[in-house]
Design a protein around this motif. Structure first.
Motif, PDB file in Angstrom:
ATOM      1  N   MET A 149       0.806  -1.174   0.000  1.00 52.67           N
ATOM      2  CA  MET A 149       0.000   0.000   0.000  1.00 52.67           C
ATOM      3  C   MET A 149       0.867   1.264   0.000  1.00 52.67           C
ATOM      4  O   MET A 149       0.586   2.157  -0.781  1.00 52.67           O
ATOM      5  CB  MET A 149      -0.888  -0.089   1.222  1.00 52.67           C
ATOM      6  N   LEU A 150       1.846   1.273   0.857  1.00 49.34           N
ATOM      7  CA  LEU A 150       2.728   2.419   0.920  1.00 49.34           C
ATOM      8  C   LEU A 150       3.524   2.546  -0.379  1.00 49.34           C
ATOM      9  O   LEU A 150       3.728   3.655  -0.879  1.00 49.34           O
ATOM     10  CB  LEU A 150       3.658   2.250   2.118  1.00 49.34           C
ATOM     11  N   SER A 151       3.945   1.448  -0.885  1.00 50.77           N
ATOM     12  CA  SER A 151       4.723   1.508  -2.122  1.00 50.77           C
ATOM     13  C   SER A 151       3.853   1.940  -3.296  1.00 50.77           C
ATOM     14  O   SER A 151       4.311   2.661  -4.191  1.00 50.77           O
ATOM     15  CB  SER A 151       5.394   0.156  -2.373  1.00 50.77           C
ATOM     16  N   SER A 152       2.579   1.548  -3.305  1.00 49.91           N
ATOM     17  CA  SER A 152       1.704   1.991  -4.389  1.00 49.91           C
ATOM     18  C   SER A 152       1.405   3.484  -4.258  1.00 49.91           C
ATOM     19  O   SER A 152       1.306   4.208  -5.250  1.00 49.91           O
ATOM     20  CB  SER A 152       0.416   1.171  -4.428  1.00 49.91           C
ATOM     21  N   MET A 153       1.279   3.968  -3.023  1.00 49.50           N
ATOM     22  CA  MET A 153       1.069   5.413  -2.809  1.00 49.50           C
ATOM     23  C   MET A 153       2.297   6.185  -3.266  1.00 49.50           C
ATOM     24  O   MET A 153       2.190   7.254  -3.883  1.00 49.50           O
ATOM     25  CB  MET A 153       0.767   5.691  -1.336  1.00 49.50           C
ATOM     26  N   LEU A 154       3.466   5.642  -2.940  1.00 49.34           N
ATOM     27  CA  LEU A 154       4.715   6.297  -3.353  1.00 49.34           C
ATOM     28  C   LEU A 154       4.808   6.296  -4.874  1.00 49.34           C
ATOM     29  O   LEU A 154       5.202   7.296  -5.488  1.00 49.34           O
ATOM     30  CB  LEU A 154       5.914   5.585  -2.725  1.00 49.34           C
ATOM     31  N   LYS A 155       4.428   5.205  -5.492  1.00 50.25           N
ATOM     32  CA  LYS A 155       4.453   5.088  -6.946  1.00 50.25           C
ATOM     33  C   LYS A 155       3.473   6.091  -7.572  1.00 50.25           C
ATOM     34  O   LYS A 155       3.811   6.787  -8.553  1.00 50.25           O
ATOM     35  CB  LYS A 155       4.078   3.663  -7.336  1.00 50.25           C
ATOM     36  N   ASP A 156       2.278   6.184  -7.026  1.00 48.09           N
ATOM     37  CA  ASP A 156       1.287   7.145  -7.522  1.00 48.09           C
ATOM     38  C   ASP A 156       1.787   8.589  -7.360  1.00 48.09           C
ATOM     39  O   ASP A 156       1.630   9.427  -8.256  1.00 48.09           O
ATOM     40  CB  ASP A 156      -0.044   6.986  -6.771  1.00 48.09           C
TER      41      ASP A 156
END
Length: 121
Positions: A1-8
């Motif tokens: 989740m955190l990595s997807s937020m960072l990616k976004d």
């Protein structure tokens, strides 16, 4: 989740940077066109002023030449007028001299006629 937020977040930043870069390039292009239009307008006015200045310089040179010719001609006319005036004065002097001689000759003629008349009688 955190990595997807960072990616976004990174994708949004990249899109924002790309959009900002595109706007910057559009602004630079618009500024270039504006600058080119202003410079063309200024250059055409400067060019017209330069052409007018060249024409004025040429006309001034022609005017100087014509003025010099006029001054030379005026000097010649003044010289001719002075010569004519001197000739008129001399003619007046000759006329006066001739009138004086004529009066003297009339006096001599009258005197001779008087003497001749007295000698005959």
């Amino acid at each position: 989740m955190l990595s997807s937020m960072l990616k976004d977040h990174r994708n949004k930043q990249r899109h924002m940077k790309e959009a900002q870069e595109k706007r910057r390039q559009d602004a630079v292009a618009a500024l270039y066109k504006f600058n080119e239009g202003i410079m063309t307008s200024i250059n055409s006015k400067v060019s017209a002023a330069y052409v007018n200045q060249c024409q004025l310089d040429n006309e001034m040179k022609q005017l100087i030449v014509q003025t010099m010719r006029f001054n030379k001609l005026t000097t010649q006319w003044a010289s001719e007028l002075n010569s004519f005036q001197t000739a008129l004065k001399e003619l007046g002097d000759v006329e006066n001299w001739a009138s004086s001689i004529e009066k003297d000759l009339q006096l001599v003629t009258e005197s001779l006629e008087f003497i001749n008349k007295n000698n005959l009688t």
